[in-house]
Scaffold this motif. Structure first.
Motif, PDB file in Angstrom:
ATOM      1  N   ARG A  36     -45.904 -56.621  41.140  1.00 12.02           N
ATOM      2  CA  ARG A  36     -46.988 -55.677  41.418  1.00 12.02           C
ATOM      3  C   ARG A  36     -47.686 -55.385  40.090  1.00 12.02           C
ATOM      4  O   ARG A  36     -47.007 -55.153  39.079  1.00 12.02           O
ATOM      5  N   ARG A  54     -44.904 -59.871  20.836  1.00 11.86           N
ATOM      6  CA  ARG A  54     -43.693 -59.143  20.485  1.00 11.86           C
ATOM      7  C   ARG A  54     -42.885 -59.973  19.503  1.00 11.86           C
ATOM      8  O   ARG A  54     -42.862 -61.198  19.588  1.00 11.86           O
ATOM      9  N   ALA A 111     -45.521 -60.791  34.071  1.00 12.77           N
ATOM     10  CA  ALA A 111     -46.492 -60.244  35.033  1.00 12.77           C
ATOM     11  C   ALA A 111     -46.637 -61.114  36.279  1.00 12.77           C
ATOM     12  O   ALA A 111     -47.190 -60.678  37.292  1.00 12.77           O
ATOM     13  N   LYS A 157     -37.309 -65.097  35.330  1.00  6.28           N
ATOM     14  CA  LYS A 157     -38.200 -63.920  35.223  1.00  6.28           C
ATOM     15  C   LYS A 157     -39.490 -64.362  34.562  1.00  6.28           C
ATOM     16  O   LYS A 157     -39.461 -64.976  33.499  1.00  6.28           O
ATOM     17  N   GLY A 169     -38.197 -54.194  36.902  1.00  6.75           N
ATOM     18  CA  GLY A 169     -38.924 -54.734  35.750  1.00  6.75           C
ATOM     19  C   GLY A 169     -40.233 -53.982  35.547  1.00  6.75           C
ATOM     20  O   GLY A 169     -40.599 -53.626  34.413  1.00  6.75           O
ATOM     21  N   SER A 174     -42.791 -53.579  26.908  1.00  2.74           N
ATOM     22  CA  SER A 174     -42.031 -54.457  27.812  1.00  2.74           C
ATOM     23  C   SER A 174     -40.566 -54.636  27.396  1.00  2.74           C
ATOM     24  O   SER A 174     -39.828 -55.382  28.038  1.00  2.74           O
ATOM     25  N   THR A 175     -40.107 -53.909  26.357  1.00  2.00           N
ATOM     26  CA  THR A 175     -38.703 -54.039  25.930  1.00  2.00           C
ATOM     27  C   THR A 175     -37.767 -53.737  27.099  1.00  2.00           C
ATOM     28  O   THR A 175     -37.877 -52.688  27.734  1.00  2.00           O
ATOM     29  N   GLY A 176     -36.873 -54.646  27.360  1.00  2.00           N
ATOM     30  CA  GLY A 176     -35.849 -54.391  28.377  1.00  2.00           C
ATOM     31  C   GLY A 176     -36.272 -54.697  29.797  1.00  2.00           C
ATOM     32  O   GLY A 176     -35.492 -54.478  30.731  1.00  2.00           O
ATOM     33  N   GLY A 180     -35.650 -56.683  41.913  1.00  2.96           N
ATOM     34  CA  GLY A 180     -35.702 -56.970  40.481  1.00  2.96           C
ATOM     35  C   GLY A 180     -37.086 -56.684  39.922  1.00  2.96           C
ATOM     36  O   GLY A 180     -37.233 -56.024  38.882  1.00  2.96           O
ATOM     37  N   VAL A 229     -49.051 -53.554  37.015  1.00  2.92           N
ATOM     38  CA  VAL A 229     -48.841 -52.216  36.443  1.00  2.92           C
ATOM     39  C   VAL A 229     -49.437 -52.196  35.033  1.00  2.92           C
ATOM     40  O   VAL A 229     -49.704 -53.247  34.450  1.00  2.92           O
TER      41      VAL A 229
HETATM   42  N1  LIG Z   1     -46.836 -56.979  33.020  1.00  2.00           N
HETATM   43  C1  LIG Z   1     -45.975 -56.846  34.038  1.00  2.00           C
HETATM   44  N2  LIG Z   1     -46.371 -56.359  35.225  1.00  2.00           N
HETATM   45  C2  LIG Z   1     -45.512 -56.213  36.255  1.00  2.00           C
HETATM   46  N3  LIG Z   1     -44.217 -56.561  36.189  1.00  2.00           N
HETATM   47  C3  LIG Z   1     -43.759 -57.062  35.033  1.00  2.00           C
HETATM   48  C4  LIG Z   1     -44.603 -57.227  33.892  1.00  2.00           C
HETATM   49  N4  LIG Z   1     -43.855 -57.737  32.883  1.00  2.00           N
HETATM   50  C5  LIG Z   1     -42.607 -57.879  33.373  1.00  2.00           C
HETATM   51  N5  LIG Z   1     -42.539 -57.480  34.666  1.00  2.00           N
HETATM   52  C6  LIG Z   1     -41.363 -57.514  35.546  1.00  2.00           C
HETATM   53  O1  LIG Z   1     -40.209 -57.529  34.758  1.00  2.00           O
HETATM   54  C7  LIG Z   1     -39.508 -58.780  34.940  1.00  2.00           C
HETATM   55  C8  LIG Z   1     -38.884 -59.207  33.646  1.00  2.00           C
HETATM   56  O2  LIG Z   1     -39.896 -59.379  32.657  1.00  2.00           O
HETATM   57  P1  LIG Z   1     -39.907 -60.607  31.656  1.00  2.00           P
HETATM   58  O3  LIG Z   1     -40.126 -61.845  32.426  1.00  2.00           O
HETATM   59  O4  LIG Z   1     -40.868 -60.249  30.582  1.00  2.00           O
HETATM   60  O5  LIG Z   1     -38.396 -60.613  31.146  1.00  2.00           O
HETATM   61  P2  LIG Z   1     -37.790 -60.816  29.693  1.00  2.00           P
HETATM   62  O6  LIG Z   1     -38.714 -61.680  28.888  1.00  2.00           O
HETATM   63  O7  LIG Z   1     -36.386 -61.264  29.875  1.00  2.00           O
HETATM   64  O8  LIG Z   1     -37.805 -59.352  29.110  1.00  2.00           O
HETATM   65  P3  LIG Z   1     -36.862 -58.758  27.946  1.00  2.00           P
HETATM   66  O9  LIG Z   1     -36.041 -59.895  27.414  1.00  2.00           O
HETATM   67  O10 LIG Z   1     -37.813 -58.185  26.961  1.00  2.00           O
HETATM   68  O11 LIG Z   1     -36.039 -57.728  28.607  1.00  2.00           O
HETATM   69  C9  LIG Z   1     -40.527 -59.751  35.504  1.00  2.00           C
HETATM   70  O12 LIG Z   1     -39.904 -60.775  36.249  1.00  2.00           O
HETATM   71  C10 LIG Z   1     -41.364 -58.804  36.372  1.00  2.00           C
HETATM   72  O13 LIG Z   1     -40.715 -58.554  37.593  1.00  2.00           O
END
Ligand SMILES: Nc1ncnc2c1ncn2[C@@H]1O[C@H](COP(=O)(O)OP(=O)(O)OP(=O)(O)O)[C@@H](O)[C@H]1O
Ligand SMILES: [Mg+2]
Length: 302
Positions: A239, A115, A222, A219, A278, A246-248, A274, A241
């Motif tokens: 879990r 991304r 995955a 965070k 996510g 993955s935006t947001g 949380g 998925v």
């Molecule tokens: N591939 C995935 N499968 C399952 N859950 C996911 C996945 N990606 C993200 N999540 C869930 O979403 C949460 C937040 O994702 P991530 O760690 O990517 O945050 P981020 O990088 O701050 O995202 P962004 O800044 O884009 O909003 C993770 O802690 C998890 O709970």
């Protein structure tokens, strides 16, 4: 943070920070490189920015949420206001931007697991009227969508405390902000700090070192998430998925965590809540438009 300040299932969340027009290009065959052109499979235009996305997920969980942002004007108002009004987020603390201000835009590009983002900020992050809104007594909790907003307005936490609110803070990647040497005091002043893994690495946060905020939640995509406090570290796996966009995801995670924390649930259950939000976010395109009612964890107290 004392349990007494935690507000049960009804306390209203005020989410402050910049509202961006997210231009999300999906299905790129590869990331653009200098001198070449790449054609996307799709484009969505949605309201974005951590403050709005977290507020929209809080509202979808059934907890009242208000946004404190500058609203776009002109072309971008036409693109975003209908979606904002269709969300369940109260916009009464928002203020219009002058027509002369540049729009705030994030271009997001996704190709496979890669991304990239390009963002234009304009004007102040906190709208006029924010302080009066805090003093109105309507809110239980303040969420700050970007550390950059707290750096710009360091009085936010003091004002929130004076009004009796608890406070959470997302980090959000910003090279110039993360390079500063005055972040420790700002981060330590909130109840919950919510960086992602890259941001946590940059700030030197580890599960074995004292956390920078009383409750620090990392965070981990995955892999799920980990909460670090004086009591130690607690992890909850995500879990699996199918990822669409993955935006947001991180901002959606914040909403689930904050809603459960305000309800007084133990930290492991807050991480589960949380992770659920996510996971919901990664299975849909864009930040937070057209959210369904989201399941909440049962509200038994810790
Ligand atoms: N591939 C995935 N499968 C399952 N859950 C996911 C996945 N990606 C993200 N999540 C869930 O979403 C949460 C937040 O994702 P991530 O760690 O990517 O945050 P981020 O990088 O701050 O995202 P962004 O800044 O884009 O909003 C993770 O802690 C998890 O709970
Ligand atoms: Mg994030």
């Amino acid at each position: 943070m004392t349990q007494a300040l935690r507000s049960g299932r009804s306390g209203r969340v005020l989410s402050v920070g910049r509202l961006y027009c997210d231009l999300i290009f999906t299905g790129l065959p590869k990331m653009p490189t200098l001198g070449e052109e790449v054609f996307a499979g799709g484009l969505s235009v949605k309201p974005g920015g951590g403050a709005f996305i977290t507020a929209a997920y809080v509202a979808a969980l059934g907890r009242p949420a208000s946004l404190a942002s500058a609203l776009p004007s002109g072309l971008f108002a036409a693109a975003l206001i209908p979606d904002l009004e269709a969300s369940r987020v109260d916009l009464s603390v928002c203020a219009p931007s002058p027509d002369t201000l540049d729009p705030q835009i994030t271009v997001a590009m996704a190709s496979g697991n890669e991304r990239a983002f390009l963002t234009q900020r304009a004007g102040p992050a906190v709208p006029a009227g924010f302080e009066a809104a805090l003093a109105s007594g309507r809110f239980s909790h303040l969420h700050i969508g970007e550390l950059a907003t707290l750096v710009e307005e360091p009085s936010l936490v003091r004002l929130a405390r004076a009004a009796g609110l608890s406070v959470s803070l997302d980090c959000s990647w910003d090279e110039a902000v993360l390079a500063r040497d005055d972040l420790a005091g700002l981060i330590a002043s909130v109840d919950i700090f919510l960086p992602n893994e890259t941001e946590a690495d940059r700030l030197g946060i580890t599960a074995s070192a004292p956390p920078p905020a009383p409750l620090t939640v990392v965070k981990r995509g995955a892999e799920g998430s980990v909460a670090i406090s004086a009591e130690g570290a607690v992890s909850v796996k995500a879990r699996p998925v199918e990822v669409v966009d993955s935006t947001g995801a991180g901002d959606a995670f914040n909403a689930g965590f904050i809603d459960a924390w305000l309800a007084g649930l133990p930290v492991e259950r807050c991480l589960q809540a949380g992770n659920r939000c996510g996971a919901e976010a990664v299975t849909r395109i864009g930040g937070a438009s057209d959210l369904p009612d989201l399941d909440r964890l049962p509200a038994e107290r810790a």
